[in-house]
Design a protein around this motif. Structure first.
Motif, mmCIF file in Angstrom:
data_model
loop_
_atom_site.group_PDB
_atom_site.id
_atom_site.type_symbol
_atom_site.label_atom_id
_atom_site.label_comp_id
_atom_site.label_asym_id
_atom_site.label_seq_id
_atom_site.Cartn_x
_atom_site.Cartn_y
_atom_site.Cartn_z
ATOM 1 N N GLY A 357 20.564 25.465 47.414
ATOM 2 C CA GLY A 357 20.526 24.200 48.120
ATOM 3 C C GLY A 357 19.164 23.884 48.700
ATOM 4 N N VAL A 358 18.101 24.073 47.908
ATOM 5 C CA VAL A 358 16.724 23.837 48.374
ATOM 6 C C VAL A 358 16.030 22.874 47.420
ATOM 7 C CG1 VAL A 358 14.521 24.888 48.996
ATOM 8 C CG2 VAL A 358 16.649 26.155 49.367
ATOM 9 N N TYR A 359 15.288 21.941 47.974
ATOM 10 C CA TYR A 359 14.512 20.958 47.211
ATOM 11 C C TYR A 359 13.094 20.971 47.757
ATOM 12 C CZ TYR A 359 13.452 16.340 45.102
ATOM 13 O OH TYR A 359 12.922 15.302 44.378
ATOM 14 N N ASP A 360 12.098 20.982 46.860
ATOM 15 C CA ASP A 360 10.695 21.081 47.275
ATOM 16 C C ASP A 360 10.478 22.302 48.168
ATOM 17 O OD1 ASP A 360 9.690 18.945 45.857
ATOM 18 O OD2 ASP A 360 9.874 17.511 47.500
ATOM 19 N N GLY A 361 10.745 23.472 47.604
ATOM 20 C CA GLY A 361 10.495 24.725 48.299
ATOM 21 C C GLY A 361 9.653 25.631 47.428
ATOM 22 N N TRP A 362 9.307 26.814 47.963
ATOM 23 C CA TRP A 362 8.448 27.699 47.185
ATOM 24 C C TRP A 362 8.579 29.159 47.624
ATOM 25 C CZ3 TRP A 362 6.627 24.651 51.161
ATOM 26 C CH2 TRP A 362 5.913 25.277 52.173
ATOM 27 N N VAL A 363 8.221 30.020 46.691
ATOM 28 C CA VAL A 363 7.971 31.445 46.944
ATOM 29 C C VAL A 363 6.598 31.717 46.378
ATOM 30 C CG1 VAL A 363 8.677 33.815 46.464
ATOM 31 C CG2 VAL A 363 10.420 32.039 46.803
ATOM 32 N N ARG A 364 5.739 32.383 47.163
ATOM 33 C CA ARG A 364 4.357 32.585 46.732
ATOM 34 C C ARG A 364 3.871 33.978 47.143
ATOM 35 N NH1 ARG A 364 0.331 28.138 48.811
ATOM 36 N NH2 ARG A 364 1.473 28.582 50.731
ATOM 37 N N ASN A 365 3.249 34.656 46.202
ATOM 38 C CA ASN A 365 2.639 35.961 46.451
ATOM 39 C C ASN A 365 3.645 36.921 47.081
ATOM 40 O OD1 ASN A 365 0.739 38.028 46.619
ATOM 41 N ND2 ASN A 365 -0.072 37.309 48.576
ATOM 42 N N VAL A 366 4.684 37.221 46.324
ATOM 43 C CA VAL A 366 5.737 38.133 46.777
ATOM 44 C C VAL A 366 5.885 39.253 45.757
ATOM 45 C CG1 VAL A 366 8.227 38.374 47.132
ATOM 46 C CG2 VAL A 366 6.994 36.458 48.172
ATOM 47 N N ARG A 367 5.988 40.474 46.248
ATOM 48 C CA ARG A 367 6.213 41.648 45.404
ATOM 49 C C ARG A 367 7.554 42.255 45.779
ATOM 50 N NH1 ARG A 367 5.032 47.109 46.470
ATOM 51 N NH2 ARG A 367 3.859 46.445 48.327
ATOM 52 N N THR A 368 8.364 42.605 44.772
ATOM 53 C CA THR A 368 9.599 43.336 45.023
ATOM 54 C C THR A 368 9.526 44.686 44.329
ATOM 55 O OG1 THR A 368 10.840 42.534 43.096
ATOM 56 C CG2 THR A 368 10.873 41.157 45.067
ATOM 57 N N ARG A 369 10.091 45.684 44.973
ATOM 58 C CA ARG A 369 10.110 47.033 44.403
ATOM 59 C C ARG A 369 11.529 47.592 44.490
ATOM 60 N NH1 ARG A 369 6.503 50.587 42.684
ATOM 61 N NH2 ARG A 369 7.064 52.791 42.641
ATOM 62 N N ASP A 370 12.020 48.092 43.350
ATOM 63 C CA ASP A 370 13.342 48.711 43.242
ATOM 64 C C ASP A 370 14.462 47.737 43.620
ATOM 65 O OD1 ASP A 370 12.578 51.242 42.268
ATOM 66 O OD2 ASP A 370 11.965 51.861 44.279
ATOM 67 N N ALA A 371 14.302 46.462 43.227
ATOM 68 C CA ALA A 371 15.334 45.451 43.469
ATOM 69 C C ALA A 371 16.302 45.392 42.299
ATOM 70 C CB ALA A 371 14.694 44.090 43.676
ATOM 71 N N ASP A 372 17.567 45.074 42.585
ATOM 72 C CA ASP A 372 18.503 44.686 41.525
ATOM 73 C C ASP A 372 18.163 43.291 41.013
ATOM 74 O OD1 ASP A 372 20.153 46.990 41.468
ATOM 75 O OD2 ASP A 372 21.293 46.265 43.194
ATOM 76 N N ALA A 373 17.709 42.435 41.915
ATOM 77 C CA ALA A 373 17.260 41.089 41.561
ATOM 78 C C ALA A 373 16.128 40.716 42.503
ATOM 79 C CB ALA A 373 18.399 40.083 41.666
ATOM 80 N N GLY A 374 15.019 40.265 41.932
ATOM 81 C CA GLY A 374 13.888 39.894 42.766
ATOM 82 C C GLY A 374 14.115 38.569 43.461
ATOM 83 N N VAL A 375 14.299 37.497 42.664
ATOM 84 C CA VAL A 375 14.543 36.159 43.198
ATOM 85 C C VAL A 375 15.705 35.544 42.425
ATOM 86 C CG1 VAL A 375 13.600 33.875 43.673
ATOM 87 C CG2 VAL A 375 12.087 35.878 43.743
ATOM 88 N N LEU A 376 16.743 35.114 43.148
ATOM 89 C CA LEU A 376 17.872 34.403 42.570
ATOM 90 C C LEU A 376 17.858 32.975 43.103
ATOM 91 C CD1 LEU A 376 20.667 37.094 43.158
ATOM 92 C CD2 LEU A 376 19.571 36.581 40.978
#
Length: 584
Positions: A357-376
């Motif tokens: 439920g997001v419009y005009d949003g962002w994710v920037r310069n993110v690192r994930t380690r040992d995730a089942d899912a980084g970004v959903l």
């Protein structure tokens, strides 16, 4: 819903300048940087093979730069967070987030350098907020999650999904591994950074939870043309300039409905089109979010062009939508407790970011380690997800997942660990772009069924180990979708792969031809510029429009950036593929 059994076994500048657009193609020697005319031009009435205009994908329709976070700064250290002390900081983080919710106007929640321990879900439920760290690498900010969502999430947010899994006996069954278990609700949902309006329904699972479509209807669409920003409505009284609305297309005409034919083209009768395309006629089958730019009587101007004709047999309306806006997560790392995985659909919930439920949003310069899912991502539009690195020893389900989202740009993604669905466009995802993604461990393009269509995989690089087919020939499943049979086929029309580079790092002899396969995908795909360090053939089913196999596209390395540069310069946007080099 999002999953179906596997269909077969798995085995530069940011903005480019405009240039003269030519239809003719010249041969290009493999791996030679020869300057040739671009393979795409402005469409004319005689254009036989078109590609969509993808240039509107991303934050604020492809704005070249993401905004700099401004506003009241909430420093989490003022609420008791102490980095690098190995103590749980969850309650202090929740206090800081509560304080941010009370701020009028834009707000920045600032994390300190160092490790911050989190064992609660951080729910962001307001607009105009940025969660910001000090960077995703050494000396930056790290959120460390020692436990999974299975042990942490005590909300009822996924109850509908849980019931759907039980009611439909959604089990992962692997007799050879002695596995017969109900799917995990965290397999494709939830996250420690959970973003969305209070009570948001990310995806529709149970018909009993549906509300009549007329409840949110603002106006019926009488006429609209694909590629135009103009449409005509029955009554514009409920519409306002600046509102974010949804154009919703419905199939109320059964298996042969006009929208099914629009999605899958003349081949629709020969394809296996799953029942979910018509069994819930009051749910929209296709959705496109946009902002109302102008209103003149019953004439409405949207900020982005329509993906399909609207009105008449292609029944459509404009619907109310109240998403969060201007939400960003940036400059931090999300690190999970190390360990193994129980397998596909059995994930414990080591999930990083969950945008709904997001419009005009962002994710920037993110690192994930040992995730089942980084970004959903779900139920969202016009996002930019940039400079994301996914790594670790735990096998993952998703790196970045796009599910029922529109016009989202995933830019400069690096996938270093093994991920089942590496680059994934899922149910009802449309108009999205993966730009300059790189992946190393058994990577695939996952077109995950469910009427996903008009998505672009642009300038992707895969590092692969070739496999051997039954005839002993080298091959690799580049396009390897998944999902449920009731959502077949793998995708709708005009999914496009542009300037794909496949680097075979083993499994094939020097100079041996390698077959790049997509053996059960969808109709009218466009595959342009497939190159690498071996000779290649392409086996894509149903048949696709294939151009320039073995040729790197030097003159037009990115279709998205070419189209964006043209649009921002006020030029016509290139959408017509050139004829094959060997055409008469």
């Amino acid at each position: 819903m999002p999953h179906r059994s596997s269909r077969f076994h798995r085995g530069v500048p940011r903005i480019v300048p405009a240039w003269p657009l030519l239809l003719a193609l010249s041969p290009l020697t493999v791996s030679a940087a020869v300057d040739v005319p671009p393979p795409v031009s402005v469409a004319t009435a005689h254009c036989a093979v078109t590609v969509p205009d993808f240039s509107f994908a991303g934050y604020r329709h492809g704005r070249p730069e993401l905004p700099t976070a401004r506003g009241t700064v909430i420093d989490v250290r003022d609420f008791g967070v102490v980095a690098d002390d190995d103590r749980d900081d969850s309650h202090a983080l929740l206090r800081a987030l509560k304080a941010a919710d009370a701020v009028d106007g834009p707000v920045v929640v600032q994390l300190p350098p160092g490790r911050v321990v989190l064992s609660e879900v951080l729910r962001i439920t307001r607009s105009n907020i940025v969660l910001r760290g000090h960077g995703s690498g050494g000396g930056g900010s790290e959120l460390y999650m020692p436990r999974p969502l299975r042990m942490v999430d005590r909300s009822n947010a996924l109850d509908e999904l849980r019931q759907y899994l039980r009611d439909n006996h959604k089990h992962q069954v692997e007799p050879a591994q002695n596995v017969d278990v109900l799917f995990s609700p965290w397999s494709w949902s939830g996250g420690f950074l959970w973003v969305g309006p209070q009570g948001n329904r990310p995806a529709a699972y149970l018909a009993s939870h549906d509300t009549p479509s007329r409840r949110d209807r603002l106006a019926e669409v009488l006429q609209g043309t694909r590629g135009s920003t103009q449409l005509r409505v029955g009554n514009a009284a409920a519409l306002r300039v600046g509102d974010v609305v949804r154009v919703r297309w419905f199939n109320r005409q059964g298996p042969d409905g006009a929208l099914v034919q629009e999605l899958y083209g003349p081949q629709y009768r020969t394809l296996k089109v799953g029942s979910h395309h018509w069994t819930t006629p009051d749910r929209p089958l296709v959705v496109q979010a946009s902002t109302i730019a102008a209103i003149d009587g019953d004439a409405i101007t949207l900020a982005a062009p329509l993906m399909h004709d609207a009105g008449g047999p292609l029944q459509a309306d404009l619907a109310r939508w109240q998403p969060l806006r201007e939400v960003g997560i940036e400059d931090l790392a999300l690190v999970f407790a190390p360990g193994g995985s129980f397998g596909h659909h059995q994930e414990e919930g080591y999930n990083g970011i969950y945008f709904t439920g997001v419009y005009d949003g962002w994710v920037r310069n993110v690192r994930t380690r040992d995730a089942d899912a980084g970004v959903l991502t779900y139920d969202s539009a016009q996002l930019t997800l940039a400079d994301i690195r996914v790594e670790g020893a735990r096998p993952a389900h998703y790196a970045v997942h796009l599910g029922n989202v529109q016009a989202t740009l995933v830019r400069d993604l690096e996938v270093h660990n093994r991920v089942i669905h590496t680059l994934s466009v899922n149910t009802q995802a449309s108009g999205n772009v993966f730009l300059r993604a790189q992946a190393w461990q058994a990577p695939v393009i996952d077109q995950h069924a469910g009427a996903n269509h008009q998505n672009l995989f642009d300038q992707v690089t895969f590092h692969v180990q070739a496999q051997r087919d039954a005839q002993g020939k080298a091959w690799y499943p580049v396009w390897n979708g998944s999902g449920a049979g009731y959502w077949e086929p793998g995708h709708g029309r005009y999914n496009t792969t542009w300037n794909l580079r496949v680097l075979v790092e083993g499994g094939a002899a020097p100079g041996e031809s390698v077959r790049l396969a997509g053996e059960d995908e969808g109709p009218d795909a466009r595959l342009v510029g497939l190159s690498g360090n071996h000779p290649f053939t392409v086996d894509y089913r149903p048949a696709a429009a294939v151009r320039q196999v073995g040729e790197r596209l030097w003159r037009s390395p990115s279709l998205y950036e070419l189209q964006l540069a043209q649009r921002l310069a006020g030029q016509p946007v290139a959408t017509c593929l050139a004829a094959p080099a060997d055409a008469p």
